[in-house]
Design a protein around this motif. Structure first.
Motif, PDB file in Angstrom:
ATOM      1  N   MET A  47       0.775  -1.348  -0.200  1.00  8.40           N
ATOM      2  CA  MET A  47      -0.090   0.103  -0.125  1.00  8.40           C
ATOM      3  C   MET A  47       0.649   1.386  -0.169  1.00  8.40           C
ATOM      4  SD  MET A  47      -2.673   1.050   3.133  1.00  8.40           S
ATOM      5  CE  MET A  47      -3.270  -0.197   2.767  1.00  8.40           C
ATOM      6  N   PRO A  48       0.492   2.006  -0.856  1.00  8.52           N
ATOM      7  CA  PRO A  48       1.473   2.963  -0.549  1.00  8.52           C
ATOM      8  C   PRO A  48       1.171   3.999   0.616  1.00  8.52           C
ATOM      9  CG  PRO A  48       0.448   2.830  -3.178  1.00  8.52           C
ATOM     10  CD  PRO A  48      -0.053   1.984  -2.166  1.00  8.52           C
ATOM     11  N   ARG A  49       2.586   5.019   1.353  1.00  8.84           N
ATOM     12  CA  ARG A  49       2.690   5.568   1.912  1.00  8.84           C
ATOM     13  C   ARG A  49       1.436   6.493   2.669  1.00  8.84           C
ATOM     14  NH1 ARG A  49       7.437   8.794   0.346  1.00  8.84           N
ATOM     15  NH2 ARG A  49       6.783  10.567  -1.332  1.00  8.84           N
ATOM     16  N   TYR A  50       1.308   7.905   1.355  1.00  7.84           N
ATOM     17  CA  TYR A  50      -0.019   8.210   1.698  1.00  7.84           C
ATOM     18  C   TYR A  50      -1.136   7.699   2.189  1.00  7.84           C
ATOM     19  CZ  TYR A  50       2.981  11.960   0.154  1.00  7.84           C
ATOM     20  OH  TYR A  50       4.228  12.537   0.047  1.00  7.84           O
ATOM     21  N   GLN A  51      -1.230   6.084   1.528  1.00  7.95           N
ATOM     22  CA  GLN A  51      -3.041   5.462   1.771  1.00  7.95           C
ATOM     23  C   GLN A  51      -2.401   4.613   3.305  1.00  7.95           C
ATOM     24  OE1 GLN A  51      -2.598   2.847  -1.634  1.00  7.95           O
ATOM     25  NE2 GLN A  51      -4.397   4.330  -2.847  1.00  7.95           N
ATOM     26  N   ARG A  52      -1.605   4.653   3.486  1.00  2.00           N
ATOM     27  CA  ARG A  52      -1.413   3.977   5.009  1.00  2.00           C
ATOM     28  C   ARG A  52      -1.077   5.153   5.443  1.00  2.00           C
ATOM     29  NH1 ARG A  52       0.843  -0.972   5.865  1.00  2.00           N
ATOM     30  NH2 ARG A  52       1.215  -2.247   3.999  1.00  2.00           N
ATOM     31  N   LEU A  53      -0.625   6.328   6.361  1.00  2.00           N
ATOM     32  CA  LEU A  53      -1.024   7.365   6.416  1.00  2.00           C
ATOM     33  C   LEU A  53      -2.710   7.736   6.727  1.00  2.00           C
ATOM     34  CD1 LEU A  53       2.385  10.042   5.262  1.00  2.00           C
ATOM     35  CD2 LEU A  53       1.559   8.530   8.125  1.00  2.00           C
ATOM     36  N   LEU A  54      -2.811   7.508   5.664  1.00  2.00           N
ATOM     37  CA  LEU A  54      -4.656   7.938   5.666  1.00  2.00           C
ATOM     38  C   LEU A  54      -4.565   7.300   6.454  1.00  2.00           C
ATOM     39  CD1 LEU A  54      -6.756   9.678   4.583  1.00  2.00           C
ATOM     40  CD2 LEU A  54      -7.663   8.459   2.009  1.00  2.00           C
ATOM     41  N   ALA A  55      -4.778   5.600   6.336  1.00  2.00           N
ATOM     42  CA  ALA A  55      -5.610   4.237   7.106  1.00  2.00           C
ATOM     43  C   ALA A  55      -5.890   4.953   8.541  1.00  2.00           C
ATOM     44  CB  ALA A  55      -5.100   3.089   6.815  1.00  2.00           C
ATOM     45  N   VAL A  56      -4.153   4.919   8.751  1.00  2.00           N
ATOM     46  CA  VAL A  56      -4.010   5.927  10.325  1.00  2.00           C
ATOM     47  C   VAL A  56      -5.428   6.961  11.140  1.00  2.00           C
ATOM     48  CG1 VAL A  56      -2.841   6.093  12.371  1.00  2.00           C
ATOM     49  CG2 VAL A  56      -1.559   4.776  10.587  1.00  2.00           C
ATOM     50  N   ILE A  57      -4.749   7.846   9.970  1.00  2.00           N
ATOM     51  CA  ILE A  57      -5.815   9.127  10.323  1.00  2.00           C
ATOM     52  C   ILE A  57      -7.110   8.707  10.184  1.00  2.00           C
ATOM     53  CG2 ILE A  57      -6.206  11.083   9.563  1.00  2.00           C
ATOM     54  CD1 ILE A  57      -3.943  11.683   8.406  1.00  2.00           C
ATOM     55  N   VAL A  58      -7.476   7.738   9.499  1.00  2.00           N
ATOM     56  CA  VAL A  58      -9.251   7.557   9.576  1.00  2.00           C
ATOM     57  C   VAL A  58      -9.420   6.178  10.800  1.00  2.00           C
ATOM     58  CG1 VAL A  58     -10.927   5.795   8.449  1.00  2.00           C
ATOM     59  CG2 VAL A  58      -9.664   8.010   7.112  1.00  2.00           C
ATOM     60  N   PHE A  59      -8.714   5.431  10.584  1.00  3.43           N
ATOM     61  CA  PHE A  59      -8.961   4.644  12.148  1.00  3.43           C
ATOM     62  C   PHE A  59      -8.806   5.588  13.525  1.00  3.43           C
ATOM     63  CE2 PHE A  59      -6.462   2.107  15.550  1.00  3.43           C
ATOM     64  CZ  PHE A  59      -7.681   1.258  15.758  1.00  3.43           C
ATOM     65  N   LEU A  60      -7.680   6.289  14.005  1.00  2.00           N
ATOM     66  CA  LEU A  60      -7.599   7.530  14.899  1.00  2.00           C
ATOM     67  C   LEU A  60      -9.156   7.964  15.060  1.00  2.00           C
ATOM     68  CD1 LEU A  60      -4.507   7.897  15.116  1.00  2.00           C
ATOM     69  CD2 LEU A  60      -5.407   6.247  16.494  1.00  2.00           C
ATOM     70  N   GLY A  61      -9.304   8.796  14.335  1.00  2.00           N
ATOM     71  CA  GLY A  61     -10.847   9.741  13.575  1.00  2.00           C
ATOM     72  C   GLY A  61     -12.038   9.030  13.813  1.00  2.00           C
TER      73      GLY A  61
END
Length: 188
Positions: A1-15
């Motif tokens: 998974m590209p880095r921006y998708q991984r960062l987005l996944a973390v942000i969405v999860f935490l939200g």
């Protein structure tokens, strides 16, 4: 998974996690009085609840000092510190694995001079770097997120965390015990 998708996944999860805690009413249990009472009610189940809430609280940005103060007030300076140390380690490990699962090493993939310099230092002395960061920032959730997505090996993360947390926890224990005595707060 590209880095921006991984960062987005973390942000969405935490939200989503923060929203779920807020809407479910669980966030109300993340306070000094509730934690103190749980530790007093039943030592074993109270300790398990304490560790679980510390781990979950760390994911949703609840300061570790709330947990430490509750433990010191309920268990005293020495045992409160020991319980908090164990709970803090468990919390950091839990956060590391959850964020690593979602975010991988997304931060390691960042480009730029500053990122390269930081990673060179982290790679050269991972345990020392993590221990120093723990002494300064203890269990700050953002530190856990960054370290998990930095690509640092888990063993280095764990050893740095084990070495870096005792001093700040000890200092906070002394402070909260002094504060409890000065304010004549109920203990034990």
């Amino acid at each position: 998974m590209p880095r921006y998708q991984r960062l987005l996944a973390v942000i969405v999860f935490l939200g989503v996690l923060a929203l779920a805690f807020q809407l479910s009413g669980l966030r109300e249990h993340f306070n000094l009085a509730f934690l103190h009472q749980k530790l007093l009610d039943n030592k074993l189940s109270g300790l398990l609840i304490f560790v679980l809430l510390f781990a979950l609280g760390n994911l949703i940005q609840i300061p570790g000092s709330v947990f430490l103060a509750a433990a010191v007030l309920a268990l005293g300076e020495a045992w409160g510190g020991v319980v908090t140390y164990v709970a803090a380690i468990a919390s950091c490990v839990f956060t590391f694995w959850v964020i690593r699962l979602l975010g991988g090493d997304a931060l390691r993939q960042l480009r730029g001079r500053v990122a390269r310099r930081i990673f060179v230092q982290l790679d050269a002395h991972p345990v020392r770097s993590i221990a120093l960061l723990r002494m300064l920032l203890q269990t700050v959730p953002a530190l856990n997120y960054v370290l998990a997505m930095s690509g640092v090996r888990f063993r280095d993360y764990l050893v740095g965390t084990l070495l870096g947390l005792p001093l700040p926890i000890l200092l906070y224990c002394v402070f909260f015990d002094y504060l409890a005595k000065a304010l004549h707060l109920a203990r034990f």
